[in-house]
Design a protein around this motif. Sequence first.
Motif, PDB file in Angstrom:
ATOM      1  N   ASP A  22       0.842  -1.191   0.000  1.00  0.00           N
ATOM      2  CA  ASP A  22       0.000   0.000   0.000  1.00  0.00           C
ATOM      3  C   ASP A  22       0.883   1.250   0.000  1.00  0.00           C
ATOM      4  O   ASP A  22       2.109   1.163   0.030  1.00  0.00           O
ATOM      5  CB  ASP A  22      -0.962  -0.009   1.193  1.00  0.00           C
ATOM      6  CG  ASP A  22      -0.258  -0.016   2.544  1.00  0.00           C
ATOM      7  OD1 ASP A  22       0.978   0.226   2.611  1.00  0.00           O
ATOM      8  OD2 ASP A  22      -0.938  -0.279   3.545  1.00  0.00           O
ATOM      9  N   ASP A  23       0.230   2.404  -0.029  1.00  0.00           N
ATOM     10  CA  ASP A  23       0.972   3.666  -0.087  1.00  0.00           C
ATOM     11  C   ASP A  23       1.845   3.898   1.147  1.00  0.00           C
ATOM     12  O   ASP A  23       2.951   4.442   1.031  1.00  0.00           O
ATOM     13  CB  ASP A  23       0.008   4.842  -0.245  1.00  0.00           C
ATOM     14  CG  ASP A  23      -0.354   5.123  -1.691  1.00  0.00           C
ATOM     15  OD1 ASP A  23       0.076   4.363  -2.584  1.00  0.00           O
ATOM     16  OD2 ASP A  23      -1.056   6.126  -1.933  1.00  0.00           O
ATOM     17  N   ALA A  24       1.353   3.494   2.309  1.00  0.00           N
ATOM     18  CA  ALA A  24       2.134   3.707   3.530  1.00  0.00           C
ATOM     19  C   ALA A  24       3.455   2.941   3.467  1.00  0.00           C
ATOM     20  O   ALA A  24       4.522   3.483   3.802  1.00  0.00           O
ATOM     21  CB  ALA A  24       1.329   3.291   4.760  1.00  0.00           C
ATOM     22  N   GLU A  43       7.380   4.448   3.074  1.00  0.00           N
ATOM     23  CA  GLU A  43       8.459   4.071   3.990  1.00  0.00           C
ATOM     24  C   GLU A  43       9.696   3.620   3.208  1.00  0.00           C
ATOM     25  O   GLU A  43      10.814   4.052   3.480  1.00  0.00           O
ATOM     26  CB  GLU A  43       7.971   2.943   4.898  1.00  0.00           C
ATOM     27  CG  GLU A  43       8.962   2.431   5.885  1.00  0.00           C
ATOM     28  CD  GLU A  43       8.389   1.266   6.689  1.00  0.00           C
ATOM     29  OE1 GLU A  43       9.155   0.304   6.926  1.00  0.00           O
ATOM     30  OE2 GLU A  43       7.208   1.297   7.057  1.00  0.00           O
ATOM     31  N   LEU A  44       9.476   2.748   2.207  1.00  0.00           N
ATOM     32  CA  LEU A  44      10.588   2.265   1.383  1.00  0.00           C
ATOM     33  C   LEU A  44      11.217   3.402   0.586  1.00  0.00           C
ATOM     34  O   LEU A  44      12.444   3.484   0.474  1.00  0.00           O
ATOM     35  CB  LEU A  44      10.100   1.166   0.434  1.00  0.00           C
ATOM     36  CG  LEU A  44       9.663  -0.133   1.094  1.00  0.00           C
ATOM     37  CD1 LEU A  44       8.933  -1.021   0.089  1.00  0.00           C
ATOM     38  CD2 LEU A  44      10.851  -0.858   1.696  1.00  0.00           C
ATOM     39  N   ASN A  45      10.389   4.278   0.036  1.00  0.00           N
ATOM     40  CA  ASN A  45      10.874   5.413  -0.741  1.00  0.00           C
ATOM     41  C   ASN A  45      11.714   6.342   0.138  1.00  0.00           C
ATOM     42  O   ASN A  45      12.727   6.877  -0.304  1.00  0.00           O
ATOM     43  CB  ASN A  45       9.682   6.163  -1.353  1.00  0.00           C
ATOM     44  CG  ASN A  45      10.024   6.935  -2.592  1.00  0.00           C
ATOM     45  OD1 ASN A  45      11.048   6.741  -3.228  1.00  0.00           O
ATOM     46  ND2 ASN A  45       9.127   7.840  -2.963  1.00  0.00           N
ATOM     47  N   GLY A  46      11.301   6.504   1.383  1.00  0.00           N
ATOM     48  CA  GLY A  46      12.077   7.309   2.318  1.00  0.00           C
ATOM     49  C   GLY A  46      13.396   6.653   2.683  1.00  0.00           C
ATOM     50  O   GLY A  46      14.441   7.303   2.706  1.00  0.00           O
ATOM     51  N   ASP A  47      13.340   5.349   2.945  1.00  0.00           N
ATOM     52  CA  ASP A  47      14.546   4.620   3.341  1.00  0.00           C
ATOM     53  C   ASP A  47      15.589   4.557   2.226  1.00  0.00           C
ATOM     54  O   ASP A  47      16.784   4.678   2.483  1.00  0.00           O
ATOM     55  CB  ASP A  47      14.195   3.187   3.756  1.00  0.00           C
ATOM     56  CG  ASP A  47      13.456   3.110   5.072  1.00  0.00           C
ATOM     57  OD1 ASP A  47      13.390   4.128   5.797  1.00  0.00           O
ATOM     58  OD2 ASP A  47      12.917   2.023   5.372  1.00  0.00           O
ATOM     59  N   PHE A  48      15.146   4.344   0.992  1.00  0.00           N
ATOM     60  CA  PHE A  48      16.085   4.079  -0.100  1.00  0.00           C
ATOM     61  C   PHE A  48      16.337   5.264  -1.032  1.00  0.00           C
ATOM     62  O   PHE A  48      17.345   5.280  -1.727  1.00  0.00           O
ATOM     63  CB  PHE A  48      15.621   2.873  -0.922  1.00  0.00           C
ATOM     64  CG  PHE A  48      15.718   1.591  -0.163  1.00  0.00           C
ATOM     65  CD1 PHE A  48      16.917   0.909  -0.064  1.00  0.00           C
ATOM     66  CD2 PHE A  48      14.610   1.076   0.496  1.00  0.00           C
ATOM     67  CE1 PHE A  48      17.019  -0.267   0.651  1.00  0.00           C
ATOM     68  CE2 PHE A  48      14.696  -0.104   1.218  1.00  0.00           C
ATOM     69  CZ  PHE A  48      15.900  -0.779   1.304  1.00  0.00           C
TER      70      PHE A  48
END
Length: 162
Positions: free
Chosen positions: A47-49, A53-58
Motif C-alpha cells: 500500500d501507499d504507507a 516508507e521504502l521510498n524514504g529509506d532508499f
Amino acid sequence: MLTDTMIEDARWKALDLPKLAEKAAQATLIHMELVPSEFEIVVMGCDDARIAELNGDFRDKPQPTNVLSWPSEERGPEIDGEAPDLPQPGPDLELGDIAIAFETCQREAADAGKPFMDHVTHLIVHAVLHLLGYDHIRDKDATLMEGIEVAVLGKLGLEDPY
C-alpha cells in the motif's frame, strides 16, 4: 516461475497480481531475448504507507510512489541512449526486487482514464526494465526505455501508455 510475488495488501489479490506480474515480466524478458526461466524477480504488492516508507529509506523521498525497483547489480550504460549490458543467464539469477503501491496505481489509472490492470502491467514492465539497467533520467535513455515499454505492451495487446 520468473516472479515470486508477496502480497502485503489484500486488495492486490482481486487483481491477481502474481499472474499479472509473471505475464508482464516474462513478456519483457522475452522481448529482450532473455530466457525467463533462467532468472528470478521478487514482486511485493503493498500500500501507499509501505511504499512511502521504502521510498524514504532508499531514496530519501518519504512519500508514496507507484513502483520502486532494486536491481541486484548496476547494469546501466555510461552513455546516454545506449542499451545496458544485459545479465548473463544462470540458474536462478536474481534480477532484483520490485514494490508496487495499490492506492497510487489505482489513482493514476483513474486520473488517466486507463484500466487499472493495464496501468499495473505497464508499471511492472517499466520496473523490470529498471532491473535490467534501463532508466529514464537522461533524455536518450528515456526515449529508449519508453520505446521498449511500448513494444512490450503492444505484444500484450495494450495501448501505448504515452
